[in-house]
Scaffold this motif. Structure first.
Motif, short mmCIF file in Angstrom:
data_model
loop_
_atom_site.label_atom_id
_atom_site.label_comp_id
_atom_site.label_asym_id
_atom_site.label_seq_id
_atom_site.Cartn_x
_atom_site.Cartn_y
_atom_site.Cartn_z
N PHE A 28 -0.45 12.94 -3.50
CA PHE A 28 -0.26 12.13 -1.69
C PHE A 28 -0.49 11.05 -2.18
O PHE A 28 0.65 9.90 -1.19
CB PHE A 28 -2.29 12.41 -1.69
N LEU A 29 -0.94 10.42 -2.45
CA LEU A 29 -0.73 8.71 -3.17
C LEU A 29 0.54 8.84 -3.18
O LEU A 29 0.94 7.48 -3.12
CB LEU A 29 -1.77 8.85 -4.19
N THR A 30 1.14 9.49 -4.39
CA THR A 30 2.69 9.21 -4.82
C THR A 30 3.83 8.98 -3.67
O THR A 30 4.50 8.52 -3.66
CB THR A 30 3.68 10.43 -6.19
N VAL A 31 3.40 9.97 -2.70
CA VAL A 31 4.26 10.41 -1.50
C VAL A 31 3.73 9.13 -0.55
O VAL A 31 5.32 8.48 -0.48
CB VAL A 31 3.73 11.48 -0.60
N VAL A 32 2.21 8.26 -0.66
CA VAL A 32 2.40 7.37 0.59
C VAL A 32 3.20 6.37 -0.44
O VAL A 32 3.94 5.25 0.40
CB VAL A 32 1.08 7.57 0.35
N VAL A 33 2.88 5.98 -1.64
CA VAL A 33 3.50 4.69 -2.66
C VAL A 33 5.61 4.62 -2.28
O VAL A 33 5.95 3.94 -2.06
CB VAL A 33 3.21 4.92 -3.72
N VAL A 34 5.30 6.14 -2.27
CA VAL A 34 6.94 5.97 -2.25
C VAL A 34 7.62 5.84 -1.31
O VAL A 34 8.35 5.20 -1.02
CB VAL A 34 7.83 7.47 -3.75
N THR A 35 7.14 7.16 -0.11
CA THR A 35 7.84 6.77 0.97
C THR A 35 7.67 5.42 1.73
O THR A 35 8.19 4.85 2.09
CB THR A 35 7.15 7.40 1.72
N GLY A 36 6.27 4.26 1.55
CA GLY A 36 6.33 3.20 1.89
C GLY A 36 6.95 2.15 1.25
O GLY A 36 8.01 1.34 1.80
N CYS A 37 7.49 1.98 0.32
CA CYS A 37 8.56 1.30 -0.46
C CYS A 37 9.57 1.63 -0.20
O CYS A 37 10.42 0.53 0.27
CB CYS A 37 8.54 1.61 -2.53
N LEU A 38 9.95 3.17 -0.03
CA LEU A 38 11.43 2.93 0.57
C LEU A 38 11.97 2.54 2.30
O LEU A 38 12.52 2.43 2.72
CB LEU A 38 11.48 4.79 0.21
N VAL A 39 10.75 3.04 3.42
CA VAL A 39 11.00 2.38 4.20
C VAL A 39 10.86 1.03 4.45
O VAL A 39 11.74 0.49 4.95
CB VAL A 39 10.22 3.12 5.12
N SER A 40 10.15 0.40 3.50
CA SER A 40 9.89 -0.89 3.59
C SER A 40 11.19 -1.53 3.13
O SER A 40 11.54 -3.07 3.89
CB SER A 40 8.32 -1.10 2.61
N PHE A 41 11.81 -0.94 1.39
CA PHE A 41 12.84 -1.46 1.49
C PHE A 41 13.74 -1.36 2.45
O PHE A 41 14.72 -2.02 2.75
CB PHE A 41 13.93 -0.57 0.01
N HIS A 42 14.21 -0.68 2.85
CA HIS A 42 14.84 0.10 4.05
C HIS A 42 15.11 -0.99 5.31
O HIS A 42 16.02 -2.02 6.01
CB HIS A 42 15.55 1.65 4.54
N LEU A 43 13.93 -1.48 5.66
CA LEU A 43 13.35 -2.37 7.19
C LEU A 43 14.52 -3.42 6.56
O LEU A 43 14.76 -4.20 7.27
CB LEU A 43 12.49 -2.66 7.43
N TRP A 44 13.13 -4.42 5.11
CA TRP A 44 14.33 -5.19 4.79
C TRP A 44 15.66 -5.39 4.74
O TRP A 44 16.60 -6.13 4.59
CB TRP A 44 13.65 -5.84 3.12
#
Length: 235
Positions: free
Chosen positions: A63-79
């Motif tokens: 669960f933590l891995t999914v949160v970190v990976v998707t959080g970084c992915l979404v944040s990078f895409h927004l940036w």
């Protein structure tokens, strides 16, 4: 429907309102993260005074891995698309990821102008949900772990028909009765999802809006509807 922690108005762009907004978002993020975990696991760790055992649990680590990976992915895409300035991409990206995977329904910003890719990621997170024994909706991470491991097992068995493979979680073999129940539940949810989507589409909404409303009802989170422009369910 989505619940805004702190509506953004021109009067809140500076001064103490910014700090209040950050504090509310931080408190909300921590609460959503904890609410997505297994409460029985929390109780056992507290009783034994062994909080390191939390990270020995395969579902919690996944669960933590999914949160970190998707959080970084979404944040990078927004940036990448210049939706926000600087660290605000991480701030809003991780908060919304936690909101959708915990099926809490909180929002800290408008997602109307977000790229479609990020909306679809959040949509899938609401479908997954948190851990078994949590207060979240969705199918739960453990069931997806069993499904993925079973799929990998069957692929190996196809390549090596005589191979004997045991499906294990945390080193413990999973009984085939449990696997059968997971498959049955997954099939039931998928069939209910498509049937609901088909019925909702009779109201004249687009296919993606019908999907968002169906997942919103199945996962108990109205934010999926707001992702694709559904703001008035009554109509």
């Amino acid at each position: 429907m989505p619940i805004e922690l702190l509506p953004e108005t021109p009067s809140q762009t500076a001064g103490p309102y910014v700090h209040i907004g950050l504090a509310l978002e931080a408190a909300g993020a921590v609460s959503m993260l904890l609410a997505s975990g297994n409460f029985l696991l929390y109780w056992k760790s507290w009783e034994r005074r062994d909080f390191k055992s939390l990270f020995c649990d395969a579902e919690w680590r996944t669960f933590l891995t999914v949160v970190v990976v998707t959080g970084c992915l979404v944040s990078f895409h927004l940036w990448r698309f210049g939706v926000y300035d600087g660290w605000d991409n991480l701030r809003y990206g991780f908060f919304q990821v936690l909101s959708f995977i915990s099926t809490s329904g909180f929002t800290s910003t408008s997602m109307a102008d977000w790229p479609e890719f990020d909306k679809y990621v959040l949509f899938l997170l609401a479908f997954i949900g948190g851990c078994i024994g949590s207060s979240t909706g969705g199918l739960k991470v453990m069931r997806f772990m069993v499904l993925f491991k079973m799929t990998a097992q069957e692929l190996r068995r196809t390549l090596h028909p005589r191979m004997v493979v045991s499906l294990k979680i945390d080193g413990v073999p999973v009984d085939m009765k449990i696997v059968s129940r997971v498959l049955s539940y997954f099939f039931l949810v998928i069939m209910t999802f498509f049937a609901s989507m088909l019925i909702i589409s009779l109201a004249g909404v687009t296919p993606i809006q019908a999907m968002a409303m169906a997942v919103g009802c199945l996962s108990s989170v109205g934010s999926t509807m707001a992702l694709f422009g559904v703001t008035d369910v009554a109509s």
